[in-house]
Design an enzyme around this catalytic site. Sequence first.
Site, PDB file in Angstrom:
ATOM      1  N   LYS A 198     -33.344 -34.016 -23.948  1.00  0.00           N
ATOM      2  CA  LYS A 198     -32.743 -33.639 -25.234  1.00  0.00           C
ATOM      3  C   LYS A 198     -33.576 -34.166 -26.399  1.00  0.00           C
ATOM      4  CE  LYS A 198     -28.037 -33.868 -23.434  1.00  0.00           C
ATOM      5  NZ  LYS A 198     -27.547 -32.493 -23.323  1.00  0.00           N
ATOM      6  N   CYS A 213     -18.674 -29.154 -22.056  1.00  0.00           N
ATOM      7  CA  CYS A 213     -18.500 -30.411 -21.291  1.00  0.00           C
ATOM      8  C   CYS A 213     -17.616 -31.391 -22.050  1.00  0.00           C
ATOM      9  CB  CYS A 213     -19.838 -31.071 -20.978  1.00  0.00           C
ATOM     10  SG  CYS A 213     -20.835 -30.115 -19.863  1.00  0.00           S
ATOM     11  N   GLN A 258     -26.907 -37.584 -27.787  1.00  0.00           N
ATOM     12  CA  GLN A 258     -27.115 -36.734 -28.982  1.00  0.00           C
ATOM     13  C   GLN A 258     -27.588 -37.556 -30.174  1.00  0.00           C
ATOM     14  OE1 GLN A 258     -27.085 -33.549 -28.766  1.00  0.00           O
ATOM     15  NE2 GLN A 258     -25.963 -33.219 -26.874  1.00  0.00           N
ATOM     16  N   HIS A 292     -18.276 -36.594 -24.329  1.00  0.00           N
ATOM     17  CA  HIS A 292     -18.767 -35.669 -23.290  1.00  0.00           C
ATOM     18  C   HIS A 292     -18.187 -36.134 -21.950  1.00  0.00           C
ATOM     19  CE1 HIS A 292     -21.835 -34.051 -20.491  1.00  0.00           C
ATOM     20  NE2 HIS A 292     -22.190 -33.215 -21.454  1.00  0.00           N
ATOM     21  N   ASP A 319     -23.264 -43.981 -25.958  1.00  0.00           N
ATOM     22  CA  ASP A 319     -23.848 -42.794 -25.351  1.00  0.00           C
ATOM     23  C   ASP A 319     -24.722 -42.137 -26.427  1.00  0.00           C
ATOM     24  OD1 ASP A 319     -24.520 -40.329 -24.439  1.00  0.00           O
ATOM     25  OD2 ASP A 319     -22.472 -39.656 -24.010  1.00  0.00           O
TER      26      ASP A 319
HETATM   27  N1  PMP Z   1     -23.443 -37.378 -23.446  1.00  0.00           N
HETATM   28  C1  PMP Z   1     -23.561 -36.439 -24.386  1.00  0.00           C
HETATM   29  C2  PMP Z   1     -22.987 -36.698 -25.744  1.00  0.00           C
HETATM   30  C3  PMP Z   1     -24.215 -35.241 -24.091  1.00  0.00           C
HETATM   31  O1  PMP Z   1     -24.326 -34.303 -25.028  1.00  0.00           O
HETATM   32  C4  PMP Z   1     -24.740 -35.047 -22.801  1.00  0.00           C
HETATM   33  C5  PMP Z   1     -25.436 -33.744 -22.421  1.00  0.00           C
HETATM   34  N2  PMP Z   1     -24.877 -32.607 -22.923  1.00  0.00           N
HETATM   35  C6  PMP Z   1     -24.611 -36.073 -21.866  1.00  0.00           C
HETATM   36  C7  PMP Z   1     -23.971 -37.224 -22.214  1.00  0.00           C
HETATM   37  C8  PMP Z   1     -25.156 -35.942 -20.486  1.00  0.00           C
HETATM   38  O2  PMP Z   1     -26.545 -35.813 -20.523  1.00  0.00           O
HETATM   39  P1  PMP Z   1     -27.353 -35.419 -19.192  1.00  0.00           P
HETATM   40  O3  PMP Z   1     -26.704 -34.170 -18.687  1.00  0.00           O
HETATM   41  O4  PMP Z   1     -28.743 -35.205 -19.671  1.00  0.00           O
HETATM   42  O5  PMP Z   1     -27.207 -36.570 -18.260  1.00  0.00           O
END
Ligand code: PMP
Length: 411
Positions: A232, A370, A209, A129, A206
């Site tokens: 999430k 993203c 997910q 991401h 990270d």
């Molecule tokens: N890493 C991953 C794999 C994600 O899916 C996301 C959110 N889509 C993020 C980081 C960022 O999360 P946040 O926007 O809640 O900070």
Amino acid sequence: MSITNIMIPDILKIRKDFPILDQKVNGKPLIYLDNAATSQRPQQVIDRINEFSLRINGNIHRATHFFANKTTEAYENARETLRSFLNAEETAEIIFTHGATESINLVAHSFGDLFIHRGDEVIVTEMEHHANIVPWQMMCERRGAKLRVLPFGDDGVLQLGLLDELLNEKTRIVAVAHVSNVLGTVNPIAEIISKAHLKNIPVLIDGAQGAPHFKTDVQELDCDFYVFSGHKMYGPTGIGVLYGKRKWLDQMPPFFGGGEMIDRVTMQKTTYNEIPYKFEAGTPHYVGAIGLAAAVDYLNNPELSLINHYENDLLSQATLRLKQIEGLKIYGEAPEKAGVLSFNIEGIHPFDLGTLLDQMGIAVRTGRLCADPVMDHYGVENMVRASFAFYNTAEEIETFYKALIRLKAMF
Ligand code: PMP
């Protein structure tokens, strides 16, 4: 896998905990398949947040009155709940942030400023991401370091064999997703960590997910950092966690300056507080932390012990069904996947698909997710993503499948 015979906790009972799901959207019963973007909150989390808004509110760590004490106690109890969720060795290793993005930025800044110098290297993967790419890129620019990338194959599996070549004496940190938000791949993080550790290189996972689907034991995994967001995993927005091993956090300089992160301030010099407070400048989102702990408590409900299997069954059912649709391409077919199904249908723009599904009450995500490098890998501009949570049902998957068939026929 049988489509009709999914092993099931009492899902209808569980759904009652999520009042938001019991609605019509555009005149149709809501089918919420955008859980990887944000999941819904159970009543238990909402009640806990409300309790702190209706009856108790005092700034934490800063006063001796009843409200301040109650809130401080709840905030620190929340930290213990998160410690236990991750099986961290101590609560001091749990830092509350605004979310995964802030957690990664914190490490990139703070670890980077201390340990990364000109000519050093940082490894990320091609399936990250943006939140796990851009902070490292920015840090590399500041420090004169180089970002190296571990690629994945068209099946959505990391080319792990190439990691040995990438890891070298210049590598300072490896940052990798637990689960890809586009491909759904569950990465072999234990193997990545042990490969990196053989060369004394720390690893950030990270878990944005990962945390919604798995209970991760950070000590068993031996990761150096693990980050995720509350929203999430059935908790509130604006709150997240950075787990870090004490041996790193103790050395790392603060990220933000302000109240609470200090030990003593004079006009000449400031000394800093202990961890975790060193990294929690200003008034934290304590209501969020308390709500996130309520979400963890909710997930600890024994009735949810089967959610992994159940979610996997939903994913298998959806995969099987979508593969029956001619012209539909699924991105990411790793043997180990969690909760995410990204695809395109030939001849239908993903945005049209998303809009028309919405008219049928079905919420999916469309766009670049993203993850521009993943779009570039497959040479596409956008994708459609359906992502599942334990409150989704086999019937919803069937309705989704039939909706896609109808739309395909329309085009
Ligand atoms: N890493 C991953 C794999 C994600 O899916 C996301 C959110 N889509 C993020 C980081 C960022 O999360 P946040 O926007 O809640 O900070």
